[in-house]
Every structure is written in C-alpha cells, then in structure tokens.
Design an enzyme around this catalytic site. Structure first.
Site, PDB file in Angstrom:
ATOM      1  N   LYS A  46    -115.925  69.523 137.720  1.00  0.00           N
ATOM      2  CA  LYS A  46    -114.985  68.828 138.615  1.00  0.00           C
ATOM      3  C   LYS A  46    -114.403  67.603 137.904  1.00  0.00           C
ATOM      4  CE  LYS A  46    -118.967  66.441 140.661  1.00  0.00           C
ATOM      5  NZ  LYS A  46    -119.941  66.467 141.767  1.00  0.00           N
ATOM      6  N   TYR A 267    -105.601  37.152 131.649  1.00  0.00           N
ATOM      7  CA  TYR A 267    -105.183  36.887 133.022  1.00  0.00           C
ATOM      8  C   TYR A 267    -106.132  35.908 133.714  1.00  0.00           C
ATOM      9  CZ  TYR A 267    -101.714  40.667 133.195  1.00  0.00           C
ATOM     10  OH  TYR A 267    -100.619  41.454 133.001  1.00  0.00           O
TER      11      TYR A 267
HETATM   12  C1  LIG Z   1    -121.204  66.573 141.261  1.00  0.00           C
HETATM   13  C2  LIG Z   1    -122.156  67.549 141.809  1.00  0.00           C
HETATM   14  C3  LIG Z   1    -123.107  68.163 140.985  1.00  0.00           C
HETATM   15  C4  LIG Z   1    -123.355  67.712 139.562  1.00  0.00           C
HETATM   16  O1  LIG Z   1    -124.060  66.487 139.612  1.00  0.00           O
HETATM   17  P1  LIG Z   1    -124.633  65.781 138.302  1.00  0.00           P
HETATM   18  O2  LIG Z   1    -125.424  64.642 138.843  1.00  0.00           O
HETATM   19  O3  LIG Z   1    -123.437  65.329 137.531  1.00  0.00           O
HETATM   20  O4  LIG Z   1    -125.438  66.755 137.556  1.00  0.00           O
HETATM   21  C5  LIG Z   1    -123.883  69.169 141.521  1.00  0.00           C
HETATM   22  N1  LIG Z   1    -123.749  69.535 142.818  1.00  0.00           N
HETATM   23  C6  LIG Z   1    -122.870  68.943 143.655  1.00  0.00           C
HETATM   24  C7  LIG Z   1    -122.795  69.382 145.062  1.00  0.00           C
HETATM   25  C8  LIG Z   1    -122.059  67.915 143.185  1.00  0.00           C
HETATM   26  O5  LIG Z   1    -121.213  67.312 144.026  1.00  0.00           O
END
Ligand SMILES: *Cc1c(COP(=O)(O)O)cnc(C)c1O
Length: 372
Positions: A46, A267
């Site tokens: 993602k 800034y």
């Molecule tokens: C983002 C996510 C993961 C991966 O999590 P990590 O901590 O990066 O391994 C797995 N399952 C769900 C439902 C997530 O939202």
C-alpha cells in the site's frame, strides 16, 4: 548498476537520490518466509509500496515467490494489478466501497470485506455475475478499526445463504501492538482470533503483520502480511537481528556560505549563529520526507561526519552545519546522507519523533530513483 555521481545528479533536475536495494528487500522477504513457514508471506505494498514504488517492489517480491499483495485502496489495486503476472492476487484492505463491485469482480481484485453491508453487496455482485467471487472477511480482535464483530461473524456463520457466492479465501484480523514484542494485548487478540477461527472452521487465517510474523506461531495463521519489515524497518522490539536496510536517501549540497555570529537561519529565525559557522543548503525539504519536526534536531551525514540540521526544515531545502567538515570535503552537488549506513531509518524516525513508516511514506515523487 552504477551509483549516480554528483555531477550526474546535477543534470537530473530532481530533489535528491533515492536508492532502493531490491536484493535486500528480497532477502528480507525470504527471511520472513523462513521464519513463518509453513505459513506463507504476502507483501503489503500500500501507499506505493511504502513510498518505494509498489510495482517495482511487488515485481521483486513476485520473483522471490510472493503471490499475494495487499494495498489499502481500490485505486491502488487497479494501478498495480496490470503490472503483475496473472497468478498474483491483489487484495484491498480498506474494503469494498459502494459502486465498484462490478469493476472489482471483472478485474478479479479481491476485496477485504469489513462489514455485513460489504458482504451483502459482494454477494449481490456474485449473483449478478453468476459466479463465485473471492474475498477476505476481516474481523476485529481488539483494534476497533476495520472489520466485523463476533456477533456479526456468528450471524454470517449461522445463515450460510448470507455468504452464498462468496469464496472466502481467508478470515483475517490485524494486531494493534505487534511492534511491542510479546504483550498482553497481542495475546488477547490471538485468543479472540481463535474464537473467530472456531466460528469458521477450516477457513485459512491471515493475522500477523511484520511484527506478528516474528511473535510466534499463534499469530501467523496461513498467510502473514508484512509491510515495514520488507522495507528494512524494525518489525518488533523483541527482534534482535535487524532487517536489512533497503533504502538510502541522499540530498545534494546546493549552496554553502559562511554565516557570521548573530545571523538568523531559516524560517521564523529559530536559530541564531552563536559564532561564525559554515553552513550548506541541502536540496531536500519536508516535501521530500525530511520531516519538519527535525528542525534544529536531526542531521545529515557525510563521510561519517554528523552535519546537524540548523533552523526550520523548509519545503524544498534544509540548512545544515558543515563547520566540522574538513575544508574542501564537499562541493556543490556533493551527496549527503539522510538515511543510510551512517543513519539508519529507525534512528531518523526516532529523532523525528515518529515511526519509520511515516518517513518512508513521506518520501514523495521528486527524487532520482535508482533500483539496485
Ligand atoms: C499496513 C497493514 C499491514 C502491514 O503492516 P506492517 O506493520 O507494515 O507490517 C498488515 N495488515 C494490515 C491490515 C495493514 O493495514
């Protein structure tokens, strides 16, 4: 592949250099696979593969044997899926939003169904398309974010027609505290997951994220869903040997100057030079993931020298103190390290008061990217 030189960088017109070590990513994936065996490991890609490029990352994982890829949004799945081989499964964690059912079914993208209402619409889509449609059912085991409650699971199980036409690939849930090592909340979630498993006997389970993958067998089920560990982040506090670093982030020196005692820097003039200092402007700002909370506290590195960030981080540049560097050690275009061997990802995150996830997903699109 050769690393880009300072002179070459100057002609790219980019903000800096982002180097992504796909071989290290693959070794991290392999390590997780070995750890969780006989469970299998998916790849969570993602947010554009945590900022590193979902399609490049997914392709590398595929070559390492990964066939299951999780994104958050349907749009991410639509972008990623055509770039993958046909036997790759793409799942949408955030669920089935109204209006996309037909398109989702046609494309063969697999929704994570997070509510009874989503189940109802997917069942209707299956009836309409006159074929079984794949899905994951998500249940809440103690995070109160996404997923159905136990009563809803029982309702589904007690009336099989509610799931007719739905090919349940997994039941899944997500851990809230997996990064904290073995703890009570994790244990309670595992017990709740076992109850969901009893409600759906024989259905494979997907439970652990990165942290959970290293916590022990009862968190693993059939398919773990690591994200951050693939990208070199620390999955859980109890892990001794860190994951291999995957990311190197470098900015370039674009101007140097002598700052006289008493001059204000950046800034809001939050820093005033107590004495004459040599400073440099680096080509990266908060739009490139130099989180603004690193103002007056973080650092870049060059040849082992720590070059502290001075004043506020700007959108497109950051000022660093190079007084400690031997004269002539840097010139215009010299690349200085933000994340890399001198300053690991987790250290930057800690200094910024955040987590490695946020550093990676803040990287943005302005870098010259090189995949090795
Ligand atoms: C983002 C996510 C993961 C991966 O999590 P990590 O901590 O990066 O391994 C797995 N399952 C769900 C439902 C997530 O939202």
């Amino acid at each position: 592949m050769d690393m880009i030189s300072s002179k070459e960088w100057q002609r790219t017109g980019t903000s800096g250099v982002l180097t992504i070590d796909l071989a290290a990513l693959r070794r991290n994936y392999r390590r997780i696979c070995d750890t969780v065996f006989p469970a299998r490991a998916a790849g969570v890609v993602k947010a554009d593969g945590y900022g590193l490029g979902a399609s490049r990352v997914a392709q590398a994982l595929y070559e390492e044997g990964c066939r299951d890829f999780f994104v958050a949004h349907y749009g991410e799945a639509v972008q990623l899926q055509p770039r993958l081989q046909r036997d790759a499964n793409v799942y949408v964690l955030n669920g089935l939003q109204p209006g996309i059912e037909a398109d989702c079914a046609t494309r063969g993208i697999i929704p994570v169904l997070n509510s009874l209402e989503q189940v109802t619409r997917w069942r209707a889509a299956a009836a309409l398309h006159q074929r079984r449609l794949p899905a994951i059912l998500q249940f809440d085991t103690g995070m109160s974010r996404l997923g159905m409650a136990q009563v809803e699971a029982e309702a589904l199980a007690s009336d099989p027609t509610l799931l007719s036409g739905i090919d349940i690939r997994y039941i899944m849930s997500h851990l809230a505290c997996a990064d904290e090592g073995e703890d009570e909340h994790n244990a309670a979630q595992a017990e709740q997951m076992a109850r969901f498993s009893d409600i759906f006997p024989g259905v494979p389970v997907s439970f652990a994220n990165s942290g959970g993958s290293f916590l022990g067998e009862r968190y693993r089920g059939a398919l773990v869903r690591p994200g951050i560990a693939l990208y070199g982040g620390r999955p859980t506090d109890s892990l001794e040997r860190p994951m291999e670093p995957v990311v190197k982030i470098e900015g370039a020196i674009i101007q140097t100057r002598l700052v006289p005692a008493g001059a204000a820097v950046g800034y809001s003039a939050t820093y005033v030079a107590p004495e004459e200092k040599r400073m440099a402007a680096v080509s990266l700002g908060y739009a490139d993931g130099i989180i603004r909370s690193l103002s007056n506290r973080g650092a870049f590195f060059h040849r082992g020298y720590r070059l502290p960030i001075i004043g506020r981080v700007s959108m497109d540049s950051t000022i660093i103190d190079i007084s400690d560097l031997p004269e002539g050690d840097i010139e215009l275009g010299t690349l200085v390290e933000f994340v890399g061997p001198s300053q690991p990802l987790e250290q930057v995150a800690e200094e910024a008061g955040t987590i490695s996830y946020e550093i990676l997903t803040s990287i943005g699109q302005r870098y010259h990217r090189q995949y090795i």
